[in-house]
Motif scaffolding. Structure first.
Motif, PDB file in Angstrom:
ATOM      1  N   GLU A 347       0.182  -1.149  -0.316  1.00 37.92           N
ATOM      2  CA  GLU A 347       0.221  -0.185  -0.036  1.00 37.92           C
ATOM      3  C   GLU A 347       0.643   1.376   0.301  1.00 37.92           C
ATOM      4  N   LYS A 348       0.248   2.560   0.050  1.00 43.68           N
ATOM      5  CA  LYS A 348       1.295   3.957  -0.296  1.00 43.68           C
ATOM      6  C   LYS A 348       1.326   4.363   1.273  1.00 43.68           C
ATOM      7  N   THR A 397      -0.177  -3.380  -5.978  1.00 45.40           N
ATOM      8  CA  THR A 397      -0.207  -2.577  -4.936  1.00 45.40           C
ATOM      9  C   THR A 397      -1.348  -3.865  -4.609  1.00 45.40           C
ATOM     10  N   ASN A 399      -3.322  -5.559  -0.863  1.00 42.21           N
ATOM     11  CA  ASN A 399      -3.644  -4.788   1.097  1.00 42.21           C
ATOM     12  C   ASN A 399      -3.667  -6.063   1.924  1.00 42.21           C
TER      13      ASN A 399
END
Length: 466
Positions: A347-348, A397, A399
């Motif tokens: 994630e960022k 990306t 999660n």
């Protein structure tokens, strides 16, 4: 004779005028002198705070012209903070009333999430510290929480219950299990605050499809970290790893010197004088670029030649990140890029492109017990790249909360590790396909309502030297 008398009078008048003028000027100077406030008073402490900020603070030219120095020190500090300043703080060391609490003293972090398909709310243990109250109570990563202090978790009370934990010395967790798509409460555990020591790293070497892959996880960049990792990097080198997975998913940062030292053990063609980081401060601090050798050895915990002996000389590194990846972890990501290919997975990051150092009263005798960590510098890498206040976006990306249960750090089936391995071995990972998807009607993570590790990362700081 008359002319001489007149001349004499004029001379006397001029002298008298000059003396009067000097008296007036002297009086004005005394009036402008700063008042001598009693030691320990708000005015005395806040004057010291303001004088320090005028010298070091990144936004020193925007400080209020006439702030209210009669406020309590914490309120005063917050009243003069710049609107763009997200991270500066002030406290009295070892005074719990002035320190923002976090979950560390209990030894765990967790996230509260809602189910995509129902109103079910559950807490998920993300991290359990070794030799902590949480580990001694048998908690482990991936466990589920249904209640806190006997209250069932809901979307309305998720944050409130976390605040209950932070304001307590002792609390209870109600644990739960998911079997055959049915939640069952299992046990209640009591946790009390404890002393937590520095956490040992987790490392391993995996051999997959003919590739030797090193994996390294550590929680923060505390002083002496790089020195303690010497044996790990020596083992990686002896094993002949061709790739490294650096797990910084929960690392909220710390010392720039430790980040620089670890970079020096990873990237190829490292030498002491290679530029590593640029600090941009106010007019007093100016701009300075520091070499990787200077940065790595500043705290005198490592020898640079020793770092070079342990250097892996890799052409790429895979870094795992989440929204709790902050501060010196982001320095690792951003400042490795001029040296090596960085593939970021997850994630960022949090977005802390600023640094501070500790400001304290060094007078003898000491008059102020408060210490400050104001923003002093903006940070850039050797190529001048920075400005990541919105976070550093990943290349891939993923999660981890989409895949339950959470697995131990370094497990090859962990979704972030799995993507990295797939990239290294050339096999495309099916990103986003979770174990939950295979459970018809099972719990599927929806909205994140509270994340204690992310909240803790919000209060971390990049620490450097003057």
């Amino acid at each position: 004779m008359k002319k001489r008398s007149t001349h004499l009078k004029r001379t006397v008048y001029c002298c008298a005028y000059l003396i009067l003028l000097l008296i007036i000027l002297s009086s004005c100077k005394k009036d402008k002198k700063k008042p001598d406030y009693p030691a320990g008073s708000n005015e005395n402490i806040n004057t010291w705070i303001l004088d320090s900020l005028k010298r070091y603070y990144y936004w020193n030219e925007q400080l209020p012209a006439d702030p209210n120095i009669g406020l309590s020190p914490k309120d005063f500090f917050n009243s003069v903070r710049n609107g763009a300043d997200r991270f500066s703080y002030i406290n009295i060391p070892n005074d719990a009333a002035t320190v923002i609490p976090n979950n560390r003293n209990f030894g765990f972090d967790y996230v509260t999430v809602s189910d995509q398909n129902s109103t079910k709310i559950i807490g998920i243990i993300k991290l359990v510290l070794k030799d902590s109250p949480a580990s001694r109570a048998g908690l482990k990563r991936g466990d589920y929480i249904s209640k806190i202090n006997g209250k069932t978790l809901t979307s309305a009370n998720a944050q409130t219950l976390q605040e209950e934990i932070l304001s307590s010395d002792r609390f209870s967790l109600g644990m739960a299990e998911l079997n055959n798509n049915t939640w069952t409460d299992t046990r209640t555990i009591e946790l009390a605050k404890g002393v937590i020591l520095d956490q040992k790293e987790i490392s391993k070497v995996m051999e997959i499809n003919g590739k030797k892959i090193g994996y390294l996880y550590f929680l923060d960049f505390n002083g002496g970290l790089a020195s303690s990792l010497g044996a790990v990097f020596s083992n990686f080198k002896n094993e002949g790893i061709s790739n490294l997975i650096l797990d910084l998913r929960y690392n909220s940062g710390g010392q720039v010197s430790e980040a620089a030292a670890i970079c020096a053990m990873i990237a190829p063609n490292i030498s002491f004088d290679k530029p590593f980081i640029t600090y941009r401060g106010n007019k007093n601090g100016g701009t300075r670029t520091e070499s990787i050798g200077t940065a790595a050895t500043f705290d005198r915990t490592v020898n640079f030649n020793t770092l070079l002996q342990q250097n892996l000389g890799l052409s790429s590194v895979y870094i795992l990140s989440t929204a709790a990846t902050a501060s010196a972890s982001e320095v690792m990501i951003n400042n490795l890029k001029p040296f090596i290919q960085v593939i970021q997975i997850g994630e960022k990051t949090r977005g802390k492109d600023e640094a501070s150092f500790r400001i304290f009263d060094a007078r003898n005798p000491k008059q102020v017990n408060w210490e400050m960590h104001p923003i002093i510098y903006k940070l850039f890498n050797a190529q001048g790249a920075g400005n990541y206040s919105a976070g550093i976006a990943p290349d891939v990306t993923e999660n981890e909360i989409n895949t339950l249960p959470l697995l131990p750090f370094g497990d090859e089936a962990d979704p972030l590790v799995k993507v990295a391995i797939a990239r290294i071995t050339g096999k495309v990972a099916k990103s986003g396909i979770s174990l939950n998807a295979k459970r018809s009607g099972g719990f599927q993570s929806g909205n994140i309502l509270m994340d204690s590790r992310v909240q803790s990362a919000q209060r971390s700081m990049v620490i450097t030297h003057r």
